[in-house]
Scaffold this motif. Structure first.
Motif, mmCIF file in Angstrom:
data_model
loop_
_atom_site.group_PDB
_atom_site.id
_atom_site.type_symbol
_atom_site.label_atom_id
_atom_site.label_comp_id
_atom_site.label_asym_id
_atom_site.label_seq_id
_atom_site.Cartn_x
_atom_site.Cartn_y
_atom_site.Cartn_z
ATOM 1 N N MET A 141 27.025 -14.817 -11.346
ATOM 2 C CA MET A 141 25.930 -13.875 -11.362
ATOM 3 C C MET A 141 24.873 -14.295 -12.396
ATOM 4 O O MET A 141 23.693 -14.122 -12.169
ATOM 5 C CB MET A 141 26.466 -12.479 -11.676
ATOM 6 N N ARG A 142 25.319 -14.841 -13.521
ATOM 7 C CA ARG A 142 24.350 -15.251 -14.548
ATOM 8 C C ARG A 142 23.425 -16.339 -14.016
ATOM 9 O O ARG A 142 22.240 -16.385 -14.364
ATOM 10 C CB ARG A 142 25.089 -15.734 -15.804
ATOM 11 N N LYS A 143 23.958 -17.196 -13.155
ATOM 12 C CA LYS A 143 23.129 -18.252 -12.564
ATOM 13 C C LYS A 143 21.957 -17.640 -11.790
ATOM 14 O O LYS A 143 20.826 -18.122 -11.866
ATOM 15 C CB LYS A 143 23.984 -19.138 -11.653
ATOM 16 N N SER A 179 11.310 -20.453 -17.794
ATOM 17 C CA SER A 179 12.472 -21.003 -18.494
ATOM 18 C C SER A 179 13.597 -19.970 -18.472
ATOM 19 O O SER A 179 13.349 -18.775 -18.299
ATOM 20 C CB SER A 179 12.126 -21.355 -19.946
ATOM 21 N N GLU A 180 14.813 -20.467 -18.666
ATOM 22 C CA GLU A 180 15.966 -19.570 -18.759
ATOM 23 C C GLU A 180 15.955 -18.897 -20.120
ATOM 24 O O GLU A 180 15.442 -19.445 -21.098
ATOM 25 C CB GLU A 180 17.269 -20.359 -18.593
ATOM 26 N N TRP A 181 16.540 -17.712 -20.184
ATOM 27 C CA TRP A 181 16.649 -17.024 -21.460
ATOM 28 C C TRP A 181 17.530 -17.813 -22.416
ATOM 29 O O TRP A 181 18.506 -18.452 -22.021
ATOM 30 C CB TRP A 181 17.252 -15.642 -21.262
ATOM 31 N N THR A 182 17.197 -17.710 -23.678
ATOM 32 C CA THR A 182 18.008 -18.314 -24.724
ATOM 33 C C THR A 182 19.208 -17.396 -25.014
ATOM 34 O O THR A 182 19.259 -16.257 -24.548
ATOM 35 C CB THR A 182 17.195 -18.458 -26.017
ATOM 36 N N VAL A 183 20.138 -17.900 -25.802
ATOM 37 C CA VAL A 183 21.271 -17.071 -26.222
ATOM 38 C C VAL A 183 20.753 -15.846 -26.980
ATOM 39 O O VAL A 183 21.255 -14.729 -26.798
ATOM 40 C CB VAL A 183 22.260 -17.881 -27.098
ATOM 41 N N GLU A 184 19.728 -16.051 -27.807
ATOM 42 C CA GLU A 184 19.156 -14.936 -28.565
ATOM 43 C C GLU A 184 18.571 -13.869 -27.640
ATOM 44 O O GLU A 184 18.720 -12.663 -27.897
ATOM 45 C CB GLU A 184 18.067 -15.431 -29.535
ATOM 46 N N GLU A 185 17.919 -14.290 -26.572
ATOM 47 C CA GLU A 185 17.366 -13.326 -25.614
ATOM 48 C C GLU A 185 18.486 -12.594 -24.872
ATOM 49 O O GLU A 185 18.375 -11.390 -24.599
ATOM 50 C CB GLU A 185 16.422 -14.029 -24.644
ATOM 51 N N ASP A 186 19.559 -13.307 -24.559
ATOM 52 C CA ASP A 186 20.717 -12.644 -23.951
ATOM 53 C C ASP A 186 21.293 -11.600 -24.910
ATOM 54 O O ASP A 186 21.667 -10.500 -24.498
ATOM 55 C CB ASP A 186 21.806 -13.658 -23.585
ATOM 56 N N ALA A 187 21.370 -11.936 -26.205
ATOM 57 C CA ALA A 187 21.893 -10.993 -27.192
ATOM 58 C C ALA A 187 21.001 -9.760 -27.278
ATOM 59 O O ALA A 187 21.506 -8.623 -27.372
ATOM 60 C CB ALA A 187 22.013 -11.664 -28.560
ATOM 61 N N GLU A 228 27.809 -3.167 -17.629
ATOM 62 C CA GLU A 228 26.825 -4.208 -17.920
ATOM 63 C C GLU A 228 26.989 -4.725 -19.350
ATOM 64 O O GLU A 228 26.874 -5.932 -19.601
ATOM 65 C CB GLU A 228 25.417 -3.659 -17.716
ATOM 66 N N SER A 229 27.288 -3.836 -20.282
ATOM 67 C CA SER A 229 27.491 -4.255 -21.671
ATOM 68 C C SER A 229 28.711 -5.164 -21.806
ATOM 69 O O SER A 229 28.670 -6.171 -22.531
ATOM 70 C CB SER A 229 27.638 -3.030 -22.577
ATOM 71 N N ILE A 230 29.783 -4.825 -21.113
ATOM 72 C CA ILE A 230 30.974 -5.686 -21.125
ATOM 73 C C ILE A 230 30.627 -7.049 -20.542
ATOM 74 O O ILE A 230 31.005 -8.097 -21.080
ATOM 75 C CB ILE A 230 32.140 -5.021 -20.365
ATOM 76 N N TRP A 231 29.881 -7.049 -19.452
ATOM 77 C CA TRP A 231 29.460 -8.303 -18.821
ATOM 78 C C TRP A 231 28.636 -9.144 -19.789
ATOM 79 O O TRP A 231 28.865 -10.352 -19.936
ATOM 80 C CB TRP A 231 28.663 -7.996 -17.544
ATOM 81 N N TRP A 232 27.676 -8.517 -20.484
ATOM 82 C CA TRP A 232 26.853 -9.252 -21.435
ATOM 83 C C TRP A 232 27.695 -9.871 -22.539
ATOM 84 O O TRP A 232 27.446 -10.994 -22.979
ATOM 85 C CB TRP A 232 25.783 -8.352 -22.056
ATOM 86 N N ALA A 248 29.782 -14.648 -25.114
ATOM 87 C CA ALA A 248 30.941 -15.432 -25.571
ATOM 88 C C ALA A 248 30.956 -16.797 -24.891
ATOM 89 O O ALA A 248 31.118 -17.825 -25.554
ATOM 90 C CB ALA A 248 32.235 -14.670 -25.299
ATOM 91 N N ASN A 249 30.765 -16.808 -23.585
ATOM 92 C CA ASN A 249 30.761 -18.082 -22.848
ATOM 93 C C ASN A 249 29.661 -19.016 -23.337
ATOM 94 O O ASN A 249 29.896 -20.207 -23.519
ATOM 95 C CB ASN A 249 30.606 -17.839 -21.351
ATOM 96 N N ARG A 250 28.479 -18.470 -23.562
ATOM 97 C CA ARG A 250 27.355 -19.312 -23.982
ATOM 98 C C ARG A 250 27.551 -19.869 -25.385
ATOM 99 O O ARG A 250 26.970 -20.888 -25.739
ATOM 100 C CB ARG A 250 26.041 -18.534 -23.900
ATOM 101 N N MET A 251 28.362 -19.193 -26.200
ATOM 102 C CA MET A 251 28.594 -19.653 -27.572
ATOM 103 C C MET A 251 29.964 -20.298 -27.736
ATOM 104 O O MET A 251 30.458 -20.470 -28.848
ATOM 105 C CB MET A 251 28.411 -18.479 -28.536
ATOM 106 N N ASP A 252 30.582 -20.642 -26.592
ATOM 107 C CA ASP A 252 31.882 -21.327 -26.585
ATOM 108 C C ASP A 252 32.965 -20.553 -27.329
ATOM 109 O O ASP A 252 33.758 -21.123 -28.086
ATOM 110 C CB ASP A 252 31.762 -22.747 -27.149
ATOM 111 N N ILE A 253 32.991 -19.246 -27.101
ATOM 112 C CA ILE A 253 34.016 -18.379 -27.673
ATOM 113 C C ILE A 253 34.841 -17.827 -26.527
ATOM 114 O O ILE A 253 34.286 -17.328 -25.539
ATOM 115 C CB ILE A 253 33.387 -17.239 -28.486
ATOM 116 N N ASP A 254 36.146 -17.912 -26.638
ATOM 117 C CA ASP A 254 37.040 -17.349 -25.632
ATOM 118 C C ASP A 254 37.110 -15.840 -25.873
ATOM 119 O O ASP A 254 37.690 -15.391 -26.868
ATOM 120 C CB ASP A 254 38.424 -17.986 -25.754
#
Length: 91
Positions: free
Chosen positions: A1-3, A15-23, A59-63, A68-74
């Motif tokens: 879905m993020r794709k 451009s795609e959102w940055t990690v900061e924009e996702d946060a 949606e918050s859980i999804w975010w 976590a995925n974008r920052m390589d955290i399990d």
């Protein structure tokens, strides 16, 4: 879905959102969880609160998972670590 969202971001912003924009997007939805909670508890006037609250919680859980995925955290491992650490602290 993020794709799919990245495709929309490219279309709208070039451009795609940055990690900061996702946060920031997560924080916006988390704030709405607070507002809908107030409404559900009859402390803020709003219609159809339960459906909106459930949607924003999901949606918050999804975010959080996206972040976590974008920052390589399990995410599962992080949750388990938090729960174990917290349970040990409150024993």
């Amino acid at each position: 879905m993020r794709k799919k969202y990245h495709e929309l971001e490219l279309t709208h912003h070039g451009s795609e959102w940055t990690v900061e924009e996702d946060a920031l997007a997560f924080l916006t939805d988390a704030a709405l969880v607070g507002r809908h909670t107030l409404s559900q508890q009859h402390r803020w006037p709003k219609a159809d609160t339960d459906a909106e609250l459930g949607h924003k919680l999901g949606e918050s859980i999804w975010w959080l998972i996206v972040l976590a995925n974008r920052m390589d955290i399990d995410a599962k491992e992080a949750l388990e670590h938090f729960l174990t650490k917290t349970e040990n602290l409150i024993k």
